[in-house]
Design an enzyme around this catalytic site. Structure first.
Site, mmCIF file in Angstrom:
data_model
loop_
_atom_site.group_PDB
_atom_site.id
_atom_site.type_symbol
_atom_site.label_atom_id
_atom_site.label_comp_id
_atom_site.label_asym_id
_atom_site.label_seq_id
_atom_site.Cartn_x
_atom_site.Cartn_y
_atom_site.Cartn_z
ATOM 1 C CB SER A 10 45.794 68.557 34.042
ATOM 2 O OG SER A 10 46.340 68.351 32.754
ATOM 3 C CG HIS A 35 49.361 70.333 36.127
ATOM 4 N ND1 HIS A 35 50.466 70.280 36.948
ATOM 5 C CD2 HIS A 35 49.461 69.255 35.304
ATOM 6 C CE1 HIS A 35 51.191 69.213 36.653
ATOM 7 N NE2 HIS A 35 50.604 68.577 35.657
ATOM 8 C CG ASP A 37 49.979 67.590 32.162
ATOM 9 O OD1 ASP A 37 50.890 67.393 32.983
ATOM 10 O OD2 ASP A 37 48.770 67.503 32.445
ATOM 11 C CG MET A 39 52.834 65.337 27.434
ATOM 12 S SD MET A 39 51.539 64.094 27.304
ATOM 13 C CE MET A 39 50.681 64.374 28.863
ATOM 14 C CG HIS A 68 54.232 67.580 34.635
ATOM 15 N ND1 HIS A 68 53.254 66.599 34.754
ATOM 16 C CD2 HIS A 68 55.418 66.914 34.717
ATOM 17 C CE1 HIS A 68 53.824 65.413 34.876
ATOM 18 N NE2 HIS A 68 55.122 65.573 34.855
ATOM 19 C CG MET A 70 55.594 64.683 31.513
ATOM 20 S SD MET A 70 53.843 64.289 31.404
ATOM 21 C CE MET A 70 53.184 65.941 31.326
ATOM 22 C CG MET A 139 54.511 61.277 37.128
ATOM 23 S SD MET A 139 53.406 62.647 36.725
ATOM 24 C CE MET A 139 52.118 61.845 35.777
ATOM 25 N N GLY A 144 51.695 60.667 30.096
ATOM 26 C CA GLY A 144 51.452 60.636 28.648
ATOM 27 C C GLY A 144 50.013 60.953 28.283
ATOM 28 C CG PHE A 145 47.941 58.978 26.966
ATOM 29 C CD1 PHE A 145 47.701 59.544 25.725
ATOM 30 C CD2 PHE A 145 48.973 58.058 27.087
ATOM 31 C CE1 PHE A 145 48.457 59.185 24.612
ATOM 32 C CE2 PHE A 145 49.748 57.687 25.992
ATOM 33 C CZ PHE A 145 49.485 58.254 24.748
ATOM 34 N N GLY A 146 45.773 61.744 29.815
ATOM 35 C CA GLY A 146 44.801 61.955 30.884
ATOM 36 C C GLY A 146 43.867 60.758 30.958
ATOM 37 N N GLY A 147 43.090 60.699 32.008
ATOM 38 C CA GLY A 147 42.032 59.695 32.123
ATOM 39 C C GLY A 147 42.493 58.287 32.433
ATOM 40 C CG ASP A 175 49.982 64.968 37.114
ATOM 41 O OD1 ASP A 175 48.819 64.760 36.747
ATOM 42 O OD2 ASP A 175 50.837 65.529 36.404
ATOM 43 N N GLY A 176 47.679 62.342 38.302
ATOM 44 C CA GLY A 176 47.241 61.169 37.550
ATOM 45 C C GLY A 176 46.150 60.392 38.253
ATOM 46 N N GLY A 177 44.975 60.373 37.645
ATOM 47 C CA GLY A 177 43.872 59.593 38.206
ATOM 48 C C GLY A 177 43.320 60.140 39.510
ATOM 49 N N GLY A 197 42.749 66.326 35.934
ATOM 50 C CA GLY A 197 42.354 66.676 34.572
ATOM 51 C C GLY A 197 40.917 66.296 34.329
ATOM 52 C CB SER A 198 39.310 63.120 33.292
ATOM 53 O OG SER A 198 40.379 62.397 33.811
HETATM 54 C C1 DX5 Z 1 49.632 62.745 32.628
HETATM 55 C C2 DX5 Z 1 49.566 64.199 33.019
HETATM 56 C C3 DX5 Z 1 48.464 64.517 33.951
HETATM 57 C C4 DX5 Z 1 47.116 64.248 33.405
HETATM 58 C C5 DX5 Z 1 46.168 64.017 34.542
HETATM 59 O O1 DX5 Z 1 50.770 62.518 31.887
HETATM 60 O O2 DX5 Z 1 50.768 64.606 33.626
HETATM 61 O O3 DX5 Z 1 48.541 65.844 34.433
HETATM 62 O O4 DX5 Z 1 46.629 65.275 32.612
HETATM 63 O O5 DX5 Z 1 44.948 63.684 34.010
HETATM 64 P P1 DX5 Z 1 43.850 62.891 34.841
HETATM 65 O O6 DX5 Z 1 43.527 63.723 36.030
HETATM 66 O O7 DX5 Z 1 42.716 62.785 33.869
HETATM 67 O O8 DX5 Z 1 44.456 61.571 35.200
HETATM 68 ZN ZN ZN Z 2 50.990 66.686 34.804
#
Ligand code: DX5
Ligand code: ZN
Length: 221
Positions: A10, A35, A37, A39, A68, A70, A139, A144-147, A175-177, A197-198
């Protein structure tokens, strides 16, 4: 869908000031998809990219650009994201009152279409559009946020969706964590596309990070 595990970094976690370079770096490091994101500060409490950013990164990679959305509403923007060079466009079931129509529009624009489900959303909402889907995005954090921390209870939903999909050619994306530890859990549950992402853009070499996540997921299958 692919029989292999696909890794979709991401770019939410990339250095935005060097976005083209970052996209080339993950492409060279062996990612499968890119990917993106999107928003809107309304459906989710953060604002990121519009279609012009997809257009700007398009010349930097030939890999699949996985968008993606959102955003609520998504329908007025589908054509712009398609024209910008997206390959897959995913909308959220919670943000679309006319999911079936949006999927038809995306397909009509010549793109693959996906539906994403928030952690609190039951998989039954897509039962009647299953035959129109190329991808389901689960999800494993609240978008909303990475990490953020991976929500392990979603693995049960992934497994139920895997069973619902049966032999349909639908990718099951998470997707996520996602990192090298949680990759094991989601692959075991049946996911075949892992967004990270992270865990890709954070510490260490992008290529090593992508391979480590892929290897853990492959070993868990
Ligand atoms: C969250 C995003 C994800 C996010 C994943 O709303 O849709 O794609 O960037 O980030 P990580 O891998 O850091 O959880
Ligand atoms: Zn995403």
């Amino acid at each position: 869908m692919s029989g292999n595990i696909l890794i979709a970094p991401s770019i939410l976690s990339a250095d935005f000031a060097r976005l083209g370079e970052e996209v080339r770096a993950i492409d060279g490091a062996g990612c499968d998809w890119v990917h993106v994101d999107v928003m809107d500060g309304h459906f989710v409490p953060n604002i990121t990219f519009g279609p012009c950013v997809v257009e700007a990164i398009r010349p930097h990679t030939k890999k699949v650009i996985d968008v993606h959305l959102m955003i609520d509403p998504a329908a007025p923007y589908l054509e712009a994201f398609a024209n910008a060079g997206s390959d897959i466009i995913t909308v959220h079931a919670e943000a679309d009152k006319h999911l079936d129509r949006s999927l038809q529009v995306i397909r009509g624009l010549g793109k693959k279409c996906g539906v994403s489900l928030n952690p609190a959303t039951n998989e039954s909402v897509i039962e009647h559009v299953l035959d129109k889907l190329d991808l389901i995005l689960v999800m494993t954090v609240n978008p909303g946020f990475g990490g953020q921390k991976f929500i392990e209870a979603q693995c049960e939903k992934i497994a139920r969706l895997k069973a619902m999909i049966g032999d349909r050619p639908i990718d099951l994306e998470v997707d996520g964590g996602v990192n090298r530890e949680t990759a094991t859990l989601v692959a075991k549950a049946g996911a075949n596309v892992l967004v990270a992402g992270s865990a890709v853009f954070g510490e260490g070499d992008y290529g090593a990070n992508i391979s480590a996540i892929r290897d853990k997921a492959m070993a868990a299958r």
